[in-house]
Write a protein that holds these residues in place. Structure first.
Motif, short mmCIF file in Angstrom:
data_model
loop_
_atom_site.label_atom_id
_atom_site.label_comp_id
_atom_site.label_asym_id
_atom_site.label_seq_id
_atom_site.Cartn_x
_atom_site.Cartn_y
_atom_site.Cartn_z
N ASP A 144 -10.00 -12.27 0.43
CA ASP A 144 -9.57 -11.49 1.59
C ASP A 144 -8.20 -10.88 1.37
O ASP A 144 -7.93 -9.74 1.74
CB ASP A 144 -9.57 -12.37 2.84
CG ASP A 144 -10.97 -12.71 3.33
OD1 ASP A 144 -11.91 -12.00 2.90
OD2 ASP A 144 -11.12 -13.67 4.10
N ARG A 145 -7.31 -11.66 0.77
CA ARG A 145 -5.95 -11.17 0.55
C ARG A 145 -5.90 -10.05 -0.48
O ARG A 145 -4.96 -9.25 -0.50
CB ARG A 145 -5.04 -12.33 0.11
CG ARG A 145 -4.80 -13.36 1.20
CD ARG A 145 -3.65 -14.30 0.84
NE ARG A 145 -3.96 -15.18 -0.29
CZ ARG A 145 -4.54 -16.36 -0.20
NH1 ARG A 145 -4.90 -16.83 1.00
NH2 ARG A 145 -4.76 -17.10 -1.27
N PRO A 199 0.81 -1.22 0.00
CA PRO A 199 0.00 0.00 0.00
C PRO A 199 0.84 1.27 0.00
O PRO A 199 0.50 2.24 -0.66
CB PRO A 199 -0.82 -0.14 1.28
CG PRO A 199 -0.85 -1.61 1.57
CD PRO A 199 0.47 -2.13 1.11
N TRP A 206 -8.77 -1.81 1.19
CA TRP A 206 -9.44 -1.12 2.31
C TRP A 206 -8.44 -0.42 3.21
O TRP A 206 -8.69 0.67 3.71
CB TRP A 206 -10.25 -2.14 3.12
CG TRP A 206 -11.49 -2.61 2.42
CD1 TRP A 206 -12.28 -1.89 1.58
CD2 TRP A 206 -12.08 -3.90 2.49
NE1 TRP A 206 -13.33 -2.66 1.12
CE2 TRP A 206 -13.24 -3.90 1.67
CE3 TRP A 206 -11.75 -5.09 3.16
CZ2 TRP A 206 -14.05 -5.02 1.51
CZ3 TRP A 206 -12.58 -6.19 3.01
CH2 TRP A 206 -13.72 -6.16 2.19
N ASP A 207 -7.29 -1.08 3.44
CA ASP A 207 -6.28 -0.48 4.32
C ASP A 207 -5.80 0.87 3.77
O ASP A 207 -5.42 1.76 4.54
CB ASP A 207 -5.08 -1.42 4.46
CG ASP A 207 -5.41 -2.65 5.30
OD1 ASP A 207 -6.44 -2.61 6.02
OD2 ASP A 207 -4.67 -3.66 5.22
N LEU A 208 -5.84 1.01 2.45
CA LEU A 208 -5.40 2.25 1.83
C LEU A 208 -6.49 3.32 1.86
O LEU A 208 -6.24 4.47 1.50
CB LEU A 208 -4.97 1.97 0.38
CG LEU A 208 -4.04 2.98 -0.27
CD1 LEU A 208 -2.72 3.10 0.49
CD2 LEU A 208 -3.77 2.57 -1.72
N GLY A 209 -7.67 2.96 2.29
CA GLY A 209 -8.77 3.91 2.37
C GLY A 209 -9.50 4.12 1.06
O GLY A 209 -10.25 5.10 0.92
N TRP A 229 -8.84 -7.88 -1.08
CA TRP A 229 -9.67 -6.74 -0.69
C TRP A 229 -9.07 -5.94 0.47
O TRP A 229 -9.16 -4.70 0.47
CB TRP A 229 -11.08 -7.16 -0.30
CG TRP A 229 -11.87 -8.03 -1.28
CD1 TRP A 229 -12.84 -8.90 -0.95
CD2 TRP A 229 -11.78 -8.07 -2.71
NE1 TRP A 229 -13.37 -9.51 -2.06
CE2 TRP A 229 -12.72 -9.01 -3.17
CE3 TRP A 229 -10.98 -7.43 -3.64
CZ2 TRP A 229 -12.90 -9.32 -4.51
CZ3 TRP A 229 -11.16 -7.74 -4.99
CH2 TRP A 229 -12.11 -8.66 -5.41
N TYR A 230 -8.47 -6.63 1.43
CA TYR A 230 -8.01 -5.91 2.63
C TYR A 230 -6.94 -4.86 2.34
O TYR A 230 -6.97 -3.76 2.92
CB TYR A 230 -7.56 -6.90 3.70
CG TYR A 230 -8.71 -7.42 4.53
CD1 TYR A 230 -9.26 -6.62 5.54
CD2 TYR A 230 -9.26 -8.68 4.30
CE1 TYR A 230 -10.33 -7.09 6.29
CE2 TYR A 230 -10.33 -9.14 5.04
CZ TYR A 230 -10.87 -8.34 6.04
OH TYR A 230 -11.94 -8.80 6.79
N PRO A 231 -5.96 -5.12 1.48
CA PRO A 231 -5.00 -4.05 1.17
C PRO A 231 -5.66 -2.81 0.56
O PRO A 231 -5.22 -1.68 0.79
CB PRO A 231 -4.04 -4.71 0.17
CG PRO A 231 -4.12 -6.17 0.50
CD PRO A 231 -5.54 -6.41 0.89
#
Length: 815
Positions: free
Chosen positions: A100-101, A15, A107-110, A103-105
């Motif tokens: 999951d692997r 990210p 989301w983590d970036l906003g 989508w989460y990055p």
């Protein structure tokens, strides 16, 4: 993948690295517009491919697909990422873990993420149930993984879309219409939603979907540039606000304009409106074509069966000279020659508006490409067709927009360019300046029965705010422009004076009524001095109401209306002391008129004379084209002459533009008797004029009762019903008090139509009154007629009888 490779991929796809690169890209001043959007999409593609490569860890039968706006590569700074994780139905737990692997990055970036995980079969089923999903999949673009899986889905989705187009496109049209109802028209909104409003980015996407169906296609000229402009504005809006928003709020417009290096917020809005207008017009034309194709598909099999397999012939119904209706549109006749007929654009537009039909895109483009400019001043037909167009009510808007889309309005009225798409930063105003002017004409068309010169009212409505394209007081600037335009259009000196005065004083009544003491004699005198005449006051009153109604609900109310009416009443009383002379004809007959009258008396039957009227055509100083025909008719004084003549002309499809009737006393050397003299200007609706001998023969039959005029007109109307796309205001018949010392003056204001004068004449004949003289004029689509009637002994009608006659005549015309 080795451990070193995996670690490097993880670092590159992290990210932090993507966020830093993204920030650099968005803050580079030298990069904007399509290059920046393409670079942002490419940067995001690379990042997601890196994430996918690390996350799959040898998993096969999966692919990552960009859909929707991301699939099209249209990433604005705060756009959502629309992603589909496609799999072949293998290990669902592994697929869920992979998701999951991925989508989460994100989301983590906003970043906002719209995601789904489906097999191709599930994606197709979901698309079949959800139109929005299907639209998103039409723009599917492969990012990573099994390319064959993505390609197979794209092929299947496009095939489904084309196979289901007859069902899906009407659903999409309903979706677009409902959105437009909620969000309004982008081209007129002060705080528009660039995506959702009609003419916005959603409509542009819908046009792509229609094209993908292969069923119809949008007008492509200017469409890509319009879409690009709206995307550029949305990019600047995201950067200016730091938010994912599509609404261009007032407080943010200056900043967005600066971001785009534009002069000011008005320049920004004008560019937005111009882009929206292109997309909205393309949408309207495209959906009309979709409807036509779908109707044709539904009807053609049945017609072929009925006709034994032969190809059906498309019906073409004549509307005007060179103009026909075909498939629910107004098109040019096969014999039409726009390059030789400079009035054709106005004639076609007037016919379309009167019929409530759209102008064919092909017809408008052909006229724009080949029609010569009108001469200066315009020929009378051009002026009359403009008035007819303006007086056609609500359908005028769509027809005007079609002309404007191809540049015809600016060619006809060069001053229009300054007000086109010009915003009005006033919460009271609903429209841009140009649309407000057209809306005022639409409102004025409902008030034409209140004025003696509806043509001046309609043209004043079109021009009253034309000065807003110039610095200073728009009424002062508009007066000068209106005078120039009126001269170019071909109004005479007196009418030019009235029109320029109406534009100069179009705010006088409303401002005086709401801001001054009406009990102060000086207030009323000042208005009377500015207005000058009763007829101008009448026009100004109607223009004031039309202008206010076209502005918005806050600009007019019953209270404001009552104040203006009170002021008009007081001013009218002041002006009444300077009443004009009695408007009765006093001119002596010409030698030709006297000759015809004597011949009619001696032969005992009607005598006709036809004389063509011509005007020069631009580009050929010696060339002349027929404007109309002056028709002189002399008939021995007898009952029912008026309805007979009017009926015969209607049967022969002749339009009466002006008409006068008067009793003419014969010279002393002729027996003591009188002849009715009719001096009319007529023109053929379409085709050529009938021969004078045919007109006379039918007139003889009409006078002796052997020609069934009403039956002939009824048969024609049944065979060729007239299309009317708007509801005309009801006719109005009044008694003009003190207009004549010798006769009672009945004024009729109604929608012009074949046989109208015949119906009026029949009603007057049944009432047992004698028509001493009449003055008929057709102003655009409006008939404004004055009949000087007397009793059988030549006296004025008693007031009660006159009022009764007016009521009966109005009821007859309403029937």
């Amino acid at each position: 993948m080795t451990g070193t490779d995996e670690r490097m991929a993880t670092e590159d796809s992290g990210p932090g690295g993507y966020a830093a690169a993204r920030l650099r890209l968005l803050t580079e001043g030298a990069r904007s517009g399509p290059p920046r959007r393409a670079a942002l999409a490419e940067l995001t593609d690379d990042w997601l491919r890196g994430l996918f490569g690390v996350a799959t860890a040898g998993l096969t039968g999966v692919s990552l697909v960009a859909v929707g706006g991301y699939g099209r590569g249209e990433l604005s700074p705060r756009s959502d990422l629309d992603l589909l994780l496609l799999h072949d139905g293998g290990d669902t737990k592994e697929v869920a873990a992979l998701a999951d692997r991925l989508w989460y990055p994100v989301w983590d970036l906003g970043l906002a993420l719209d995601h789904s995980v489906r097999t191709p079969a599930e994606a197709r089923r979901t698309a079949g149930d959800d139109l929005k999903v299907h639209l998103g999949l039409l723009d599917a673009r492969h990012l990573a993984g099994d390319a064959g899986l993505t390609a197979a889905l794209r092929t299947a989705v496009l095939t489904d879309w084309r196979n289901q187009a007859p069902k899906r496109l009407p659903e999409l049209q309903e979706l677009c219409a409902a959105r437009a109802e909620r969000q309004g028209e982008l081209q007129y909104l002060l705080e528009p939603d660039l995506k959702e409003a009609h003419g916005g980015l959603r409509d542009a996407t819908a046009l792509r979907a229609v094209a993908a169906s292969w069923l119809a296609d949008a007008p492509r000229e200017g469409l890509a540039d319009a879409r690009r402009r709206l995307l550029d504005v949305r990019d600047a809006l995201h950067l200016a606000t730091g938010r994912a928003t599509d609404r261009l709020s007032l407080q943010e417009q200056d900043q967005v304009a600066a971001e785009l290096d534009l002069l000011d917020a008005d320049t920004l809005l004008r560019q937005v409106y111009e882009a929206a207008r292109v997309i909205a017009y393309a949408s309207d034309v495209t959906w009309r074509e979709v409807g036509r194709v779908l109707r044709s598909r539904a009807v053609r099999p049945r017609l072929r069966a009925m006709l034994g397999g032969n190809k059906p012939v498309t019906e073409r119904s004549p509307l005007a000279e060179g103009v026909v209706e075909q498939d629910g549109e107004v098109v040019l006749a096969r014999a039409a020659r726009p390059e030789r007929d400079p009035v054709l654009p106005l004639r076609a537009a007037a016919a379309a508006a009167q019929a409530g039909l759209p102008l064919s895109l092909h017809a408008v483009r052909r006229m724009a490409a080949t029609t010569r400019p009108l001469p200066t001043p315009w020929p009378a037909e051009a002026r009359e067709q403009l008035v007819t167009l303006l007086g056609s009510g609500r359908p005028t808007v769509e027809v005007w927009e079609a002309l404007e889309a191809e540049g015809l309005i600016s060619r006809l009225l060069p001053d229009w360019e300054r007000v086109r798409c010009r915003p009005q930063r006033n919460a009271v105003h609903l429209w841009t300046v140009d649309r407000h002017l057209i809306e005022t004409a639409v409102r004025a068309s409902e008030l034409t029965r209140r004025v003696s010169r509806p043509d001046l009212l309609l043209v004043a409505a079109l021009l009253h705010d034309i000065g807003k394209g110039w610095p200073g007081d728009h009424s002062v600037a508009g007066e000068i422009i209106a005078k120039d335009v009126a001269v170019r259009i071909g109004f005479d000196r007196a009418d030019v004076t009235v029109l320029s005065s109406l534009v100069r004083h179009h705010l006088l009544l409303i401002e005086t009524a709401t801001r001054r003491d009406l009990d102060d004699p000086a207030t009323v005198r000042s208005v009377a001095e500015a207005v000058g005449t009763q007829s101008t006051l009448e026009l100004l009153h109607a223009l004031t109401e039309a202008d206010a109604l076209a502005t918005g609900p806050a600009a007019w109310s019953s209270w404001r209306g009552s104040l203006v009416a009170d002021l008009v009443r007081r001013v009218s009383a002041v002006l009444a002391g300077d009443a004009p002379d009695e408007p009765e004809p006093t001119a002596a007959p010409t030698a030709e008129q006297e000759r015809l009258a004597i011949e009619a008396f001696r032969t005992g039957g009607p005598v006709l004379a036809l004389r063509a009227q011509t005007e020069p055509v631009t580009g050929a100083e010696s060339a002349q084209e027929p404007l109309g025909v002056e028709l002189l008719i002399a008939v021995p004084d007898q009952p029912a002459v008026l309805p007979a003549v009017a009926g015969v002309l209607a049967v022969h499809r002749l339009t009466v533009r002006t008409a006068e009737l008067r009793a003419l006393s014969l010279p002393d050397d002729v027996e003591d008797s009188s002849v009715l003299l009719l001096n009319w200007r007529v023109a053929a609706e379409y085709g050529s004029l009938p021969q004078a001998a045919r007109l006379r023969a039918d007139l003889v039959r009409a006078l002796d009762g052997s020609l069934d005029i009403a039956g002939r007109l009824a048969e024609r109307d049944a065979a060729y019903p007239r299309r009317r796309g708007w509801i005309a205001p009801p006719p109005r018949v009044t008694v003009a008090p003190a207009a004549s010392h010798h006769a009672t003056v009945i004024e009729v204001r109604a929608q012009d139509a074949p046989g109208l004068l015949h119906r009026i004449g029949m009603a007057l004949e049944k009432a047992g009154v004698r028509v001493r003289s009449m003055h008929v004029s057709t102003l655009g689509s409006n008939a404004v007629d004055a009949f000087y009637v007397t009793t059988g002994t030549g006296a004025q009608l008693p007031a009660q009888d006159a009022a009764s006659l007016a009521r009966v005549l109005e009821e007859t015309l309403r029937a």
